[in-house]
Design an enzyme around this catalytic site. Structure first.
Site, PDB file in Angstrom:
ATOM      1  N   LYS A  52       0.834  -1.210   0.000  1.00 62.25           N
ATOM      2  CA  LYS A  52       0.000   0.000   0.000  1.00 62.25           C
ATOM      3  C   LYS A  52       0.865   1.254   0.000  1.00 62.25           C
ATOM      4  CE  LYS A  52      -3.382  -2.762   0.011  1.00 62.25           C
ATOM      5  NZ  LYS A  52      -2.517  -3.951  -0.102  1.00 62.25           N
ATOM      6  N   THR A 133       0.684 -19.890  11.369  1.00 61.54           N
ATOM      7  CA  THR A 133       1.953 -19.947  10.644  1.00 61.54           C
ATOM      8  C   THR A 133       1.895 -19.331   9.249  1.00 61.54           C
ATOM      9  OG1 THR A 133       1.333 -22.255  10.154  1.00 61.54           O
ATOM     10  CG2 THR A 133       2.948 -21.902  11.901  1.00 61.54           C
ATOM     11  N   GLY A 134       0.757 -18.764   8.892  1.00 61.13           N
ATOM     12  CA  GLY A 134       0.688 -17.996   7.654  1.00 61.13           C
ATOM     13  C   GLY A 134       0.730 -18.807   6.380  1.00 61.13           C
ATOM     14  N   ALA A 171      -3.697 -12.989 -11.716  1.00 58.44           N
ATOM     15  CA  ALA A 171      -4.649 -11.881 -11.612  1.00 58.44           C
ATOM     16  C   ALA A 171      -5.436 -11.943 -10.311  1.00 58.44           C
ATOM     17  CB  ALA A 171      -5.596 -11.884 -12.807  1.00 58.44           C
ATOM     18  N   GLY A 172      -4.769 -12.414  -9.261  1.00 58.70           N
ATOM     19  CA  GLY A 172      -5.359 -12.311  -7.934  1.00 58.70           C
ATOM     20  C   GLY A 172      -5.026 -10.971  -7.340  1.00 58.70           C
ATOM     21  N   LEU A 176      -2.841  -8.065  -9.424  1.00 58.09           N
ATOM     22  CA  LEU A 176      -3.520  -6.844  -9.844  1.00 58.09           C
ATOM     23  C   LEU A 176      -2.938  -5.615  -9.156  1.00 58.09           C
ATOM     24  CD1 LEU A 176      -7.242  -8.054  -9.925  1.00 58.09           C
ATOM     25  CD2 LEU A 176      -5.665  -7.802 -11.845  1.00 58.09           C
ATOM     26  N   GLU A 177      -2.619  -5.730  -7.886  1.00 56.34           N
ATOM     27  CA  GLU A 177      -2.046  -4.593  -7.173  1.00 56.34           C
ATOM     28  C   GLU A 177      -0.677  -4.219  -7.722  1.00 56.34           C
ATOM     29  OE1 GLU A 177      -2.112  -5.081  -2.953  1.00 56.34           O
ATOM     30  OE2 GLU A 177      -4.299  -5.201  -2.854  1.00 56.34           O
ATOM     31  N   ASP A 295      -3.980 -17.391   7.489  1.00 58.20           N
ATOM     32  CA  ASP A 295      -3.752 -18.052   6.204  1.00 58.20           C
ATOM     33  C   ASP A 295      -3.593 -19.562   6.309  1.00 58.20           C
ATOM     34  OD1 ASP A 295      -3.738 -15.461   5.314  1.00 58.20           O
ATOM     35  OD2 ASP A 295      -1.803 -15.580   4.289  1.00 58.20           O
ATOM     36  N   HIS A 428     -21.478  15.814   0.768  1.00 62.18           N
ATOM     37  CA  HIS A 428     -21.253  16.199  -0.633  1.00 62.18           C
ATOM     38  C   HIS A 428     -20.146  17.263  -0.657  1.00 62.18           C
ATOM     39  CE1 HIS A 428     -22.046  17.481  -4.762  1.00 62.18           C
ATOM     40  NE2 HIS A 428     -21.982  18.733  -4.309  1.00 62.18           N
TER      41      HIS A 428
END
Length: 442
Positions: A52, A133-134, A171-172, A176-177, A295, A428
């Site tokens: 990020k 453990t990821g 393309a996960g 994509l990022e 994970d 707005h």
């Protein structure tokens, strides 16, 4: 049996949040991490935090290309990497400080028997064991990974300079990022993936508009391609596709997903399936008092999901939480530029596959002044209601979609119907006012 600890956490990713909570509650707590400088896990060190940061930097480069700016901005990767390492060091230090009441055990831990973990020459026991453990980057067969020209997501976030050209395979979320990052930063970028379109399960308009967004960034889209082999040569990375066609590229990022790390489980009482360590809805494994979160259980590969799971487990052990987490109500998102994709609850493809009666309210962002200012003309807000018009999900394609979707996540958690949602008056000019309009149209 007398245990060394009340609770032991195997793996120092988001598991640390559970360890801190357990220790504060008075439990004798230990956390085993094979690489203590990596405390905080993949998200912090090799995943969502640095990615990020990179995307934020690339977004500035992208914005500078507008006609009302003169001159040229270039991204200095060496300086960005230094800034990233400083930030990560500070964050790791803060996490370590939070763990002041937790015994940190440096070394690779293995669950060798019920309630028993071995770390090097030391064996420890605990009344409750939480495995976190990821996961690790998955490299498909035929791809000759070398960490230099053929790289994974771990390597891409440690670059000291930008390549002139790169191909991204997959393309996960990661693919994509990173394709967004490189293209926005000015790198000639190719995106290779196996299917006909991107985000096949997303709202069809969002899927189509995401592909258009990549084209606008200058990404060469190479769909319907499977990489059979990829190997470094003097000419560059030599790729052979499934149809036999050959292709060369200076650098290849392999972003074909991640696999659960389950090697720490060395006892048959804990069952490991194809996706990861098997658990029930409370994240308890096939062995009582042994849990798997994040994970490694193969449910959702997201840091905030891992954090929610480990905190749920600890609270349940403490007798403070009973209601299971509704996994579908965890926000999921993919950060692309300039618009990101986020969703929560039920989405259109799931509702159609389940033959469920639903209401859809879609608001395109094209033609609206504020989205136009923010390069979000391809954006879309889609909100879904059930037969009684209770809000059950949403898909958002817009800048900071991961923030906007929180409004819907709260609406779902609060069991709001459209009538109640319509009472909210949002500011707005913002993107959220288009979400307000979506509620109004339900």
């Amino acid at each position: 049996m007398i245990y060394d600890y009340d609770i032991l956490f195997l793996g120092g990713g988001l598991n640390y949040a559970g360890a801190v909570t357990a220790a504060k509650a008075g439990l004798r707590t230990a956390l085993v991490e094979k690489k203590m400088v990596h405390l905080g896990g993949t998200c912090l060190h090799n995943g969502c935090i640095p990615s990020k940061m990179y995307l934020h930097a690339a977004e500035t480069v992208l914005a500078s290309r507008k006609n009302h700016f003169t001159g040229k901005i270039e991204l200095d990767m060496a300086k960005l990497d230094t800034e990233k390492e400083t930030m990560l060091s500070m964050a790791t230090g803060a996490i370590t400080k939070q763990c002041s009441d937790v015994e940190l055990i440096d070394g690779e831990g293995v669950l060798i028997a019920p309630y028993t973990v071995k770390v090097a020459d030391r064996t420890v026991t605990a009344k409750h064991i939480v495995i976190g453990t990821g996961s690790s980057a998955f490299i498909p067969e035929g791809v000759d990974y070398d960490g230099e020209d053929v790289i994974s997501s771990d390597d891409v976030l440690n670059m000291k300079e930008l390549p002139e050209k790169i191909a991204v395979y997959g393309a996960g979320a990661i693919g994509l990022e990173m394709a967004s990052f490189f293209a926005a930063a000015g790198v000639e970028t190719e995106l290779i993936w196996r299917h006909d379109r991107l985000l096949r399960k997303a709202h069809p308009t969002i899927s189509k508009h995401l592909m258009k967004q990549f084209e606008n960034l200058g990404v060469t889209l190479m769909g319907y391609q499977t990489v059979k082999t990829a190997k470094k040569t003097k000419r560059g990375v030599h790729i052979v596709f499934g149809d036999g066609k050959e292709h060369y590229v200076p650098k290849l990022l392999v972003a074909t997903g991640r696999r659960a790390n389950t090697d720490a489980v060395q006892t048959e009482e804990v069952k490991v399936g194809k996706k990861g360590i098997e658990t029930d809805v409370h994240f308890e494994t096939t062995l009582r008092d042994h849990y798997a979160v994040g994970d490694c259980n193969g449910k959702i590969q997201l840091a905030h999901a891992a954090r929610a799971e480990v905190l749920y487990v600890v609270r349940r052990i403490l007798g403070k939480q009973r209601e299971a987490i509704r996994m579908e109500n965890i926000v999921k998102f993919i950060h692309t530029l300039p618009s990101s994709y986020a969703y929560v609850g039920k989405i259109r493809s799931q509702l159609e596959d389940g033959d469920v009666t639903y209401h859809e309210s879609s608001v395109p962002l094209g033609g609206l002044p504020y989205p136009h200012i923010n390069d979000a003309d391809l954006g879309l807000m889609a909100v879904y209601g059930d037969e009684e018009n209770f809000i059950i999900g949403a898909e958002i394609f817009a800048p900071h979609a991961e923030e906007l979707v929180a409004i819907v996540a709260m609406a779902i958690a609060g069991e709001m119907d459209a009538t109640l949602a319509k009472r909210t008056i949002l500011a707005h000019p913002t993107f959220s006012e288009s979400l307000e309009k979506s509620f109004m149209r339900l």
